[in-house]
Scaffold this motif. Sequence first.
Motif, PDB file in Angstrom:
ATOM      1  N   LEU A 179     -66.123 -76.796  24.886  1.00  0.00           N
ATOM      2  CA  LEU A 179     -64.559 -77.580  25.570  1.00  0.00           C
ATOM      3  C   LEU A 179     -63.680 -76.680  24.687  1.00  0.00           C
ATOM      4  CD1 LEU A 179     -63.063 -79.078  27.072  1.00  0.00           C
ATOM      5  CD2 LEU A 179     -63.659 -81.229  25.593  1.00  0.00           C
TER       6      LEU A 179
ATOM      7  N   LEU B 259     -64.979 -72.706  26.732  1.00  0.00           N
ATOM      8  CA  LEU B 259     -66.508 -73.156  28.768  1.00  0.00           C
ATOM      9  C   LEU B 259     -66.594 -73.167  29.929  1.00  0.00           C
ATOM     10  CD1 LEU B 259     -68.001 -76.176  28.988  1.00  0.00           C
ATOM     11  CD2 LEU B 259     -66.000 -76.717  29.521  1.00  0.00           C
ATOM     12  N   GLU B 260     -64.674 -72.451  29.709  1.00  0.00           N
ATOM     13  CA  GLU B 260     -64.708 -72.259  31.762  1.00  0.00           C
ATOM     14  C   GLU B 260     -65.823 -70.776  31.509  1.00  0.00           C
ATOM     15  OE1 GLU B 260     -62.847 -71.821  29.370  1.00  0.00           O
ATOM     16  OE2 GLU B 260     -60.577 -70.562  29.514  1.00  0.00           O
ATOM     17  N   TYR B 261     -65.937 -69.645  30.966  1.00  0.00           N
ATOM     18  CA  TYR B 261     -66.645 -68.964  30.942  1.00  0.00           C
ATOM     19  C   TYR B 261     -68.060 -69.151  31.476  1.00  0.00           C
ATOM     20  CZ  TYR B 261     -62.519 -66.222  29.418  1.00  0.00           C
ATOM     21  OH  TYR B 261     -60.787 -65.985  29.586  1.00  0.00           O
TER      22      TYR B 261
END
Lengths: 316, 450, 740
Positions: free
Chosen positions: A215, A219-221
């Motif tokens: 986070l 994290l989004e990747y």
Amino acid sequence: MAPVELPVEKWTGKIKEVKLGGNGRKSMVIGGETTLPFLKFEGVLPNKPVIAVEVQDAPPKDWPQALVSAYGDALKDPGEWAKKALSFGAEIIYLRLKSAHPEEGNTGAAEAKKAVAKVLEAVDVPVIVIGPEVPEKDNEVLVAASEVGKGQRLALGNCVEKNHRTIAATCIADGHVAIAKTPIEINLAKQLNILLCDVGLAADSIIMDPTTGSLGYGLEYTYSVMERLRIAGLMGDGMPSMPMLCDVGEESWRQKESRVTTGVPETWGDPAERAINWEIITAISLLNSGANIITLRHPKTIEFLKNSIAQLTQAG
Amino acid sequence: MALTGIEIYKFLPKTNCKKCNFPTCLAFAMKVAQKTVDVSVCPDLSPESKAALEAAGRPPIRLVTIGPDAKKVEVGNETVLFRHEKTFFHPPALMVRIKDNEPLESIEKTVAEVSSYSVERVGIDMAPNGFAIDNLSKDAGTFAKVAASVAGKSELPLVLMSTDPAAMEAALEKVGGNRPLIYGANAENWEKMAQLAAKYKCALAVIGKDGLDSLSELTEKITKAGVEDLVLAPNTANLSDSINTLTQLRRLAFKKAFKPLGYPVITFPGAASKSVEEEAILAAQQIGKYAGIIVLDHFTPALFYPLLTLRLNIYTDPQKHIQVTSAIYPIGSPKETSPVCVTTNFSLTYFSVAGELESSGFPAWLLVCDTEGLSVLTAWAAGKFDAERIAKAVKTLNLAEKISHQKIILPGKVAVLRGELEDELKGWDIMIGPPEAMDIGSYLKQMWKN
Amino acid sequence: MSRYITSSAIRGAHGVVEQAEKLYKETLKALGPDKEVAFPNTTYYLPVIYTLTGHKVQKIADLAKPLELAKSLLAPVPDEHLWVPYLGEALDAGAATLFAEEIIEGIRFAKGEQPEAKNGFKFNGPIDDVQMRAWGIQMVDGRMPGFAAVIGAAKNNEIAVKIVRELQSKGQLVFFSGTTNGISIVDQLLESGVDLGYDTFTVPFGSDTISTVYGLGYASRAAVSFGGVTPGDFRKILLYNKFRCFAFALVLGPIDDLKWATGAGAINYGFPAICDTVVPNVLPTGITKYEHVVSMPFDDIPGKDDMERAERLVQRCIEVRGIKIKVAKVKIPVAFGPAFEGEVVRRDNLRIEFGGKGGMCFELLRMKDKDEVEDGKITLVGPDIKTFDVGAKVPLAIIVDVAGRKMQEDFEPVLERQFHHFTNNAEGFQHQGQRDITWIRIHKNAVDKGFKLSDIGEIIRTCLVNDFGAIVDKVQVTLYTEPEKVKELIEKARVIYNERNVRIAGLTDDAVDTFYSCSLCQSFAPNHICVINPERVGLCGAYNWLDCRASFEIKPSGPNQPVAKGQIVDAEKGEWAGVNKFAYEHSNMAIDRFTLYSVMDAPMTTCGCCECIMVVIPEANGFMIVSRDDYGMTPSGMAFTSMMSTAGGGQQTPGMMGHGKYFLLSKRFISAEGGLKRVVWMSKNLKEELGEELKEACANIGEPDLIDKIADGTVATTVEELLPYLEEKKHPALTMDPVM
């Protein structure tokens, strides 16, 4: 009024089932799902995601107090530590041979064998052994670990492009599973799987680690690469259809938000509460994007995530 | 299938009149195709073209606005199931539930805390989005009073939670001008609630916990009654119901263009949770999986900071490289003798390098160059991470004032810049670091002798 | 296969099977059927028999079955004059031989006669499982390239030692067995004081040819252990060894029937034999990777002495088995690594320079036949650096000859372009340009540390072998510094450069049946896939068709994959069924059609790194092209960045498309819409950059003045400004068919 007709995807692929343990050790199967995470209306999820708890071969030097106090004296011995982890709810022990790192003690094959043997002796759940993530040293200690656990179907990692042949060879020879780790990128993940299969490792002996961003730290990747890998697998491409592991424990506990208690903005909130939220939020997000194994550290997180997984996978 | 820019162009007047604020009809058409501007912006569309384009271009999930303009929240109008397919556009509003049967003092305290809360991350300020006032008192007067009080203390959008039309009307009389969300309509009260929504021009939440069949039946009745701005409140009480139901809703909108359920969703992750952690887990799942408004029962910074961070992460455009501000970042507590590492302002690059420096044990300065959000090699290849830019950053950020030496460490992957950089930065020692961030620790141990 | 060898092998097989049967019968009587038969420290029974047939031999009686099998595999001994034997029969005879040999060794163990002891030396016998595992891992992961079974004895002790040292230096595990005229190479090595044993990667199996079977037992066990092959699946065992176990036999001295028979057994495993005597060569037929049997009569090997001959013999073995050996380090007197890539050698520190303004320096890589290249040979013709004055500008020719089984002439420029990247890694070395505009500067410190011109050759050779080992087997480098010679050679080189230009120009989409993909950008644009054809460079400008093809040869699992064109769907638009299928499968099913010559109908997707974007200008009935480094407004009403946000990220946007600069010069440039004549506006810097080449392309389509008719940012940044300009210049697009 006609009932709403739900759109159901007809996936042609299936995530590979990988067996861990056995031969006297408790065994489990991960993977096998025929739809995206937890979509019960669409496919089957024969094996629920599992929680691996990290154990290290030496007392950790850099763990924050919240973790140190949770484990106490158990941190002094990998066997005791593993038992403690089991009592917290671990379904797998994730043993990190950290002291084999050139800068953490540079221990070798003999020490690795000892640590692995201790953990294998102490607990009967499946075991994952992770090297210091320096490819040459990984080869040394993982080959040793492999011999100790021969036939017990451990998972050995990290297997990266640079050392994949050695790890694959030892996995083939001793009947283990390789943790194939690639930088957050779908094609690299696929390529490493192809390379491993080329060496002769069976496709059901590979678990992918797509590299975890916690986070706030990428994290989004990870989230999107995992969704893409999972979709590609379900669409019938065999090479990215391996189950996935996310190292949530290490990645979320190394961040400032989980470690620093003073000198940070007040708006970050209570440090203890924040650190646990950091770990559980990272964990649930990656479970929702396709993780089959997540590593965790804090006993509270383990308990909450275990309940969450039960909720997500209960029948009906 | 959505229309392409060229197909849309064919419907336009082709006058390049610029009344839409685009220089050409083609440029406008391309933006309409991307759904970043609505076709109705064109004032000269023929009625036939307009009808044809609107039918083709109607967003599968309606965009719904709540709250006063200054702090309004827009939810819905998403175009994809997975963020990697394009991006998620409208981040879910994170709101806090206020119980109207609690003492006004404690309510006001919470409102003050929430309204003033803001936390910064990579240069972006993140904050909660509003309050949901729950009519637990079952009393219209109390409900209206609390709503008025909250609206008086905070500009943040409101959700009015009551199924009693009388209570709702009482509250709307006080705060209806603030465009609150009316929560909400059910099988029994929907006609009256729809009237209120129409009267006060507010969006209406439609509550249907018994499955999507009855929910869609209800929304159809309400839209026929003339209320179009709806928000759905299906059963999302636990993790499993939530992910399954919300996925179905989004699939229905995209795969079947199913209008009766093409609306954003409101969730209450705290409603059935036994602890704040359970609430956090469900809220986190709903941020990733398809909620439009999330109402939390608890407000603590330790809960909101990670949830807001997650929202920021998930709603980052995956096709745009997210950037950090070009600056000299202190990692640890660096001194003037500490090393200076140079990197690009691509967020992931920044975080990897900062993370490794952090754990290396070496306090250090991290000089971040503006490379328009590209990673080291990509930026180098695109000419956005060259000697000139690095030298400019060193100078404009006044690096020399922070340190007592004249050494900077370049990423190993751009060792090729060394010669040019020596020319640009006369007298500086250009050191070449490792190609991968993970080796920074060992590199510094070896090369940086304090 | 050679009739001579086949007949010999079948005769040998008959002999050894008879011997095994006789021994079996005797032992059955003497020791009884229940006497234990086992190799020590293995769980694989008699490994060749077990892995190929699945039969577990544990006692004497268990030998009956494999013996029968061996007998059944024997064809009659061929008639001297009339009968032509087949390859299959020789291979069967080989298998029978291995079974018989293993039966014999098994019985010898039962009788306590193994491992063999001779003259006080104890041979090793079979390799135990623990060692097999340790070496097996190294073989699978490539640290140990393969093993060599040396059979017989060398011409003398000195040569024996040299051969073994050479094999060891190439990382080979070496097995020994057999004798020549009663002498074994083991005797020769022991007499010369060479240590033999697991620690030195040398294993003396035994003094007779029969013990060679231990090596095949080792290979068989490796296949089961590391290939996951089930014992009894003989086909997979043999294939595993052919493709993954880089072993070969080096047969020293005259070859008798038993050696031929054993050799036939080894060929089953894909292991070739190299013989230092006159024997018939057996060329590839598919059983082994390359040749089966290679004759290299020792005294005929070119070389100044026996030592050099021994070296060449081993080198040939390595080549025949297709073994690639990586060189760990570039052996030059200065440091070498990417950290030095950006170093600049300034005038003050300059020791010597080659090329640059007024100088003459070129580099040329040529593909040669493998016999014309001596790997690692680096020659300097003319004086070296130290003989020149400080700061001198000297002519230099760098000629690199490469040979490789997978090398193709088309890869020459691809490899040659790497020299820049290779050599810049050397400390104190600066390389710029390519071909005949190469410019090299060397730092004083580098020369002080001992840098010589031959080190350039060393760098190029090592890097080529390491990075391009998939296509390059051998490299030799010749450098010239004599002005006359360089002058003569540079003229020849220019002819070759020109031929290459012509060849590339002649490389058309119609002339090939395979295009290549590039998926490098999928990390940011998940649905984006590039298809690169000979007449269109990748949209990033960095990859052309040849680069992709070479990249695929080098890394078959990499980002550049072959795309079979398949059935043509629309010749004008450049649409092929195979390309469509590939695009669909590799775009997450987002795109089902790809045309290569059209912008208006199903154009290629655009990722984030295109050099240019073109877009239709409906008012002008044509297209405009904006380049990445043009920040200004364009007549489309969109600047580059705005167009990127529309088309980029892997979108298929009819009317708009990203492309490489050099695509403009291609005959296939939007040919479906009319080609270059449709271009009504382009960025000024792009116009300038393509300059003469663009003029030529215009002339080629019969529009020599076109370039002046195309507007740019200096005359028009809006449609309103563009149209009058085009009218005035009578731009051909205005009178073409409607573009929309």
